[in-house]
Design a protein around this motif. Structure first.
Motif, PDB file in Angstrom:
ATOM      1  N   ALA A  46       0.809  -1.210  -0.061  1.00  0.00           N
ATOM      2  CA  ALA A  46      -0.010   0.011   0.074  1.00  0.00           C
ATOM      3  C   ALA A  46       0.913   1.159  -0.116  1.00  0.00           C
ATOM      4  N   ASN A  47       0.469   2.350  -0.959  1.00  0.00           N
ATOM      5  CA  ASN A  47       1.202   3.519  -0.508  1.00  0.00           C
ATOM      6  C   ASN A  47       0.537   4.474   0.424  1.00  0.00           C
ATOM      7  N   THR A  48       1.462   4.424   1.449  1.00  0.00           N
ATOM      8  CA  THR A  48       1.208   5.041   2.641  1.00  0.00           C
ATOM      9  C   THR A  48       2.069   6.327   3.074  1.00  0.00           C
ATOM     10  N   THR A  49       3.039   6.624   1.770  1.00  0.00           N
ATOM     11  CA  THR A  49       3.821   7.728   1.975  1.00  0.00           C
ATOM     12  C   THR A  49       3.421   9.099   1.489  1.00  0.00           C
ATOM     13  N   LYS A  50       2.657   8.936   0.290  1.00  0.00           N
ATOM     14  CA  LYS A  50       2.337  10.133  -0.405  1.00  0.00           C
ATOM     15  C   LYS A  50       0.881  10.496  -0.268  1.00  0.00           C
ATOM     16  N   LEU A  51       0.571  11.101   1.327  1.00  0.00           N
ATOM     17  CA  LEU A  51      -0.938  10.958   1.560  1.00  0.00           C
ATOM     18  C   LEU A  51      -1.180  12.467   0.969  1.00  0.00           C
ATOM     19  N   ALA A  52      -2.585  12.594   0.713  1.00  0.00           N
ATOM     20  CA  ALA A  52      -3.198  13.753   0.272  1.00  0.00           C
ATOM     21  C   ALA A  52      -2.181  14.469  -0.837  1.00  0.00           C
ATOM     22  N   HIS A  53      -1.647  14.008  -1.677  1.00  0.00           N
ATOM     23  CA  HIS A  53      -0.920  14.209  -2.521  1.00  0.00           C
ATOM     24  C   HIS A  53      -1.406  15.225  -3.424  1.00  0.00           C
ATOM     25  N   ASP A  54      -2.898  15.110  -3.828  1.00  0.00           N
ATOM     26  CA  ASP A  54      -3.807  15.716  -4.721  1.00  0.00           C
ATOM     27  C   ASP A  54      -4.729  16.841  -4.211  1.00  0.00           C
ATOM     28  N   VAL A  55      -4.423  16.956  -2.833  1.00  0.00           N
ATOM     29  CA  VAL A  55      -5.247  17.999  -1.874  1.00  0.00           C
ATOM     30  C   VAL A  55      -4.428  19.265  -1.987  1.00  0.00           C
ATOM     31  N   PRO A  56      -5.339  20.373  -2.098  1.00  0.00           N
ATOM     32  CA  PRO A  56      -4.422  21.741  -1.841  1.00  0.00           C
ATOM     33  C   PRO A  56      -3.884  21.878  -0.678  1.00  0.00           C
ATOM     34  N   MET A  57      -2.812  22.325  -0.484  1.00  0.00           N
ATOM     35  CA  MET A  57      -2.249  22.720   0.937  1.00  0.00           C
ATOM     36  C   MET A  57      -1.107  23.718   0.695  1.00  0.00           C
ATOM     37  N   LEU A  58      -0.715  24.526   1.667  1.00  0.00           N
ATOM     38  CA  LEU A  58       0.192  25.518   1.797  1.00  0.00           C
ATOM     39  C   LEU A  58       1.576  24.525   1.789  1.00  0.00           C
ATOM     40  N   SER A  59       2.755  25.220   1.353  1.00  0.00           N
ATOM     41  CA  SER A  59       3.722  24.623   1.343  1.00  0.00           C
ATOM     42  C   SER A  59       4.306  24.256   2.728  1.00  0.00           C
ATOM     43  N   SER A  60       4.979  22.951   2.825  1.00  0.00           N
ATOM     44  CA  SER A  60       5.388  22.743   4.273  1.00  0.00           C
ATOM     45  C   SER A  60       4.467  22.044   5.236  1.00  0.00           C
ATOM     46  N   SER A  61       3.230  22.015   4.819  1.00  0.00           N
ATOM     47  CA  SER A  61       2.286  21.462   5.549  1.00  0.00           C
ATOM     48  C   SER A  61       2.441  19.881   5.667  1.00  0.00           C
ATOM     49  N   GLU A  62       2.040  19.450   6.908  1.00  0.00           N
ATOM     50  CA  GLU A  62       2.258  18.173   7.524  1.00  0.00           C
ATOM     51  C   GLU A  62       0.980  17.425   7.332  1.00  0.00           C
ATOM     52  N   VAL A  63       0.812  16.358   6.598  1.00  0.00           N
ATOM     53  CA  VAL A  63      -0.467  15.709   6.505  1.00  0.00           C
ATOM     54  C   VAL A  63      -0.730  14.535   7.804  1.00  0.00           C
ATOM     55  N   LEU A  64      -1.595  14.768   8.508  1.00  0.00           N
ATOM     56  CA  LEU A  64      -1.776  13.865   9.715  1.00  0.00           C
ATOM     57  C   LEU A  64      -2.741  12.564   9.488  1.00  0.00           C
ATOM     58  N   ASN A  65      -3.866  12.869   8.615  1.00  0.00           N
ATOM     59  CA  ASN A  65      -4.668  11.660   8.163  1.00  0.00           C
ATOM     60  C   ASN A  65      -5.372  12.003   6.804  1.00  0.00           C
ATOM     61  N   ASP A  66      -5.387  10.857   6.130  1.00  0.00           N
ATOM     62  CA  ASP A  66      -6.181  10.887   4.937  1.00  0.00           C
ATOM     63  C   ASP A  66      -7.143   9.833   4.658  1.00  0.00           C
ATOM     64  N   ILE A  67      -8.404   9.992   5.103  1.00  0.00           N
ATOM     65  CA  ILE A  67      -9.571   9.081   5.183  1.00  0.00           C
ATOM     66  C   ILE A  67     -10.403   8.977   4.016  1.00  0.00           C
ATOM     67  N   LYS A  68     -10.484   8.036   3.357  1.00  0.00           N
ATOM     68  CA  LYS A  68     -11.644   7.846   2.388  1.00  0.00           C
ATOM     69  C   LYS A  68     -12.718   6.897   2.630  1.00  0.00           C
ATOM     70  N   SER A  69     -13.824   7.275   2.172  1.00  0.00           N
ATOM     71  CA  SER A  69     -14.954   6.265   2.401  1.00  0.00           C
ATOM     72  C   SER A  69     -16.089   6.411   1.235  1.00  0.00           C
ATOM     73  N   THR A  70     -16.489   5.038   0.863  1.00  0.00           N
ATOM     74  CA  THR A  70     -17.377   5.004  -0.410  1.00  0.00           C
ATOM     75  C   THR A  70     -18.496   4.134  -0.021  1.00  0.00           C
TER      76      THR A  70
END
Length: 227
Positions: free
Chosen positions: A121-145
């Motif tokens: 599983a790719n657990t290293t590039k979280l939220a790579h397609d979500v807009p954010m300011l530079s140097s932001s640290e992603v804590l959680n990326d949760i998807k549900s369908t």
């Protein structure tokens, strides 16, 4: 972790309809408990997850002791996570965690979480397609369908000011054709933004803390037969 983030985290953990899922371990229900099933599939930080909420007439300690006895011949780990007391157990490629806390009046409330440990599983590039300011640290990326909705919740922190984050997200979404539905300050230390475009909606809560700003992004999409 503030109460708003705890709420978002709990709301994002949507559950499947049954405790019995092909290939997944069968976890015994807590004593004197009722489970709240939700439809959907969850991906937590790149890993597939199943989760159930429960209410029990038993106390926190009684629930923990129940699982200690159930897993007496297995290696267990007990710790705390925010307001939760946790007891965990690994079964094959699945990591099972029971989270429990005092109920609002009596008894206890909690969650049963099963995480599928996948080395690919790719657990290293979280939220790579979500807009954010530079140097932001992603804590959680949760998807549900499920059949009707697709949802995603991203929690991140950065060192920019509250106003800089508000301006960044307002500029980003409006420049990409999103309509600004709500733009409200909350008690001087937070700000709520809601954007809509077609069947898509994005809710952003920006919360100023001591030396950082927390951003919670909730994306939802009504899934029709054309989606």
């Amino acid at each position: 972790m503030n109460k708003f983030f705890q709420f978002l985290f709990a709301a994002a953990l949507l559950c499947v309809q049954s405790m019995a899922i092909a290939g997944w371990p069968n976890v015994p229900e807590p004593p004197r408990a009722s489970l709240t099933p939700f439809a959907g599939n969850v991906n937590y930080n790149g890993l597939n997850m199943r989760s159930w909420m429960f209410k029990s007439a038993s106390s926190v300690e009684q629930v923990l002791e129940y699982y200690r006895n159930k897993w007496v011949d297995q290696q267990i780990v007990e710790n705390r996570y925010a307001q939760w007391q946790q007891i965990s157990n690994k079964k094959g490629k699945y990591f099972i965690t029971i989270q429990v806390q005092d109920g609002p009046i009596k008894g206890s409330i909690g969650r049963i979480n099963i995480l599928e440990l996948d080395a690919n599983a790719n657990t290293t590039k979280l939220a790579h397609d979500v807009p954010m300011l530079s140097s932001s640290e992603v804590l959680n990326d949760i998807k549900s369908t499920d059949k009707l909705y697709a949802a995603r919740t991203v929690a991140l922190i950065n060192s920019f000011s509250l106003s800089s984050n508000v301006q960044f997200y307002s500029d980003h979404y409006r420049a990409n054709g999103w309509g600004l539905v709500q733009n409200n300050p909350v008690e001087g230390k937070a700000h709520l933004l809601i954007f809509k475009k077609s069947s898509h909606e994005v809710t952003i809560m920006i919360n100023s803390k001591q030396n950082e700003t927390a951003v919670f992004i909730n994306q939802t999409n009504v899934r029709g037969w054309l989606n």
